[in-house]
Design an enzyme around this catalytic site. Sequence first.
Site, PDB file in Angstrom:
ATOM      1  N   HIS A  82       0.853  -1.196   0.000  1.00  0.00           N
ATOM      2  CA  HIS A  82       0.000   0.000   0.000  1.00  0.00           C
ATOM      3  C   HIS A  82       0.882   1.236   0.000  1.00  0.00           C
ATOM      4  CE1 HIS A  82      -3.664   2.272   0.804  1.00  0.00           C
ATOM      5  NE2 HIS A  82      -2.925   3.036   1.580  1.00  0.00           N
ATOM      6  N   ASP A 161     -15.693   2.770   5.064  1.00  0.00           N
ATOM      7  CA  ASP A 161     -14.515   3.626   4.815  1.00  0.00           C
ATOM      8  C   ASP A 161     -14.714   4.446   3.549  1.00  0.00           C
ATOM      9  OD1 ASP A 161     -11.712   4.565   5.084  1.00  0.00           O
ATOM     10  OD2 ASP A 161     -11.537   3.500   3.193  1.00  0.00           O
ATOM     11  N   ARG A 168     -14.486  12.878   4.438  1.00  0.00           N
ATOM     12  CA  ARG A 168     -13.269  13.508   4.996  1.00  0.00           C
ATOM     13  C   ARG A 168     -12.543  14.308   3.925  1.00  0.00           C
ATOM     14  NH1 ARG A 168     -10.013   8.672   6.461  1.00  0.00           N
ATOM     15  NH2 ARG A 168      -8.360  10.154   6.884  1.00  0.00           N
ATOM     16  N   SER A 183      -8.577   3.680   8.311  1.00  0.00           N
ATOM     17  CA  SER A 183      -9.014   3.641   6.917  1.00  0.00           C
ATOM     18  C   SER A 183      -8.136   2.680   6.102  1.00  0.00           C
ATOM     19  CB  SER A 183      -8.953   5.063   6.351  1.00  0.00           C
ATOM     20  OG  SER A 183      -8.971   5.067   4.962  1.00  0.00           O
ATOM     21  N   LYS A 187      -9.108  -1.601   4.924  1.00  0.00           N
ATOM     22  CA  LYS A 187      -9.081  -2.091   3.538  1.00  0.00           C
ATOM     23  C   LYS A 187      -8.078  -3.239   3.390  1.00  0.00           C
ATOM     24  CE  LYS A 187      -8.584   2.157   2.213  1.00  0.00           C
ATOM     25  NZ  LYS A 187      -8.825   3.569   1.999  1.00  0.00           N
TER      26      LYS A 187
HETATM   27  N1  URA Z   1      -5.234   6.537   2.303  1.00  0.00           N
HETATM   28  C1  URA Z   1      -6.327   5.885   2.769  1.00  0.00           C
HETATM   29  O1  URA Z   1      -6.688   4.829   2.272  1.00  0.00           O
HETATM   30  N2  URA Z   1      -7.020   6.418   3.781  1.00  0.00           N
HETATM   31  C2  URA Z   1      -6.676   7.578   4.372  1.00  0.00           C
HETATM   32  O2  URA Z   1      -7.340   8.002   5.292  1.00  0.00           O
HETATM   33  C3  URA Z   1      -5.535   8.256   3.874  1.00  0.00           C
HETATM   34  C4  URA Z   1      -4.827   7.706   2.837  1.00  0.00           C
END
Ligand code: URA
Length: 420
Positions: A82, A161, A168, A183, A187
Amino acid sequence: MNSKIIIEKKIKNKILAYNEIKYMIDSYINNNISDKTMTLFIKAIYNSGLSFNETLFLTDIMIKSGKVEDLSFVEKVTVDKHSTGGVGDKTSLIVLPICASLNIAVPKMSGRSLGTTGGTVDKLESIPGFKSELSHKEFVNIINTVGCVDICQTKDIAVADKKIYSLRDKTGYVDSIPLIASSIMSKKIACSSENIVIDLKVGKGAFMKNIKDATKLAKLMIKIGKYYNRKVICVLTDMNIPLGNNIGNKLEVKEVINFFNGIYDKRLYELIVCLSSYMVSISKKISFNYSKKLVLKSLKIGSSKNKFYEWIKYQGGDISKLKIEAKRIEVMSEKSGYIKSIDASKIGYLSSKLIGFKVKDLNTGIILRKRIGDFVEKGEVIASIYYNKEVDNMISILKDSFKYSDTKPKEKNIILKIIK
Ligand code: URA
């Protein structure tokens, strides 16, 4: 339960119970509370923070708001990667085939661009024919034959999310450590890979502006990962300057092809080798140094390059049809001197304007022709802008992002810190 009382409690910095957080999240995804009320809740968290347990509760509720992938059909050890989002970040397109060439499965889901940062799905979709949505059967076939696959994050992963992140983003409450940690981890846990390597960007072009906050975020994500029995490594990397030379979708794919042909920016190469070596190391449970040897060999003998072409073909893409359809304008230096910095946030802003938001032009972007430490003469080309519609002040924004000095600046390492 009552949302007003829960919000008041958080404003007063009191600890919330699992059921209270769940009540807020469930009410929001079921449209029982408005964006306005949810924004008050998010703002209260943004200002008061969350304890570790509360962050874990929020992560768990978001995981359970959607589907958890079943990867039991994957025949090899799995690793996910990620990136917290950067300017010119094309690393997934390179590290996935490197790992796959070393017999590690990377079943990845990626997102589209957010704010001024690019998204891997947009980059992949800029390859003619590339399919970022696959049936389960196709997904299984590709992961078990090629070894890596990257699809657009499905709607049913961490449903809460998705909705909260978008709120957000709109309201400006993105850069909160517990909100970002829950968040990202909701995932990643829902995607089910056993091992996770996170490229945590730090600097002007990133959500985390300094190493201290990035370290806090990394430790929190590792702790959440541990709770779910996942091995997580965070690599803190510099995002004050764009990554590599090309920014923009097709342009970045071109840079990836150059990379596999041995033409690369040094910082991009260092990052690729570091990330993929950690991905190999945690997956195969071998040392970093030995993993690095395997990665370098895969790059040298071309097995990762072959894997890249095989992967793209399996997802329907035809690299031979990749053509940049845009006008090009060269931007010249207004002075002589060494290039001291190239502002990632300005370049990110300009590239996102060139690409567009609702309807994206995947042909457009920027190529940086000079790097930090290069000496340039006044009038020399420092960058090229690829555009189809002019952006207001595009040349001056680009010129402004370059800063010069009379002496050659010291090289700064792209890898800032490793947190395990
Ligand atoms: N990437 C994400 O998936 N979530 C966040 O809150 C910030 C960056």
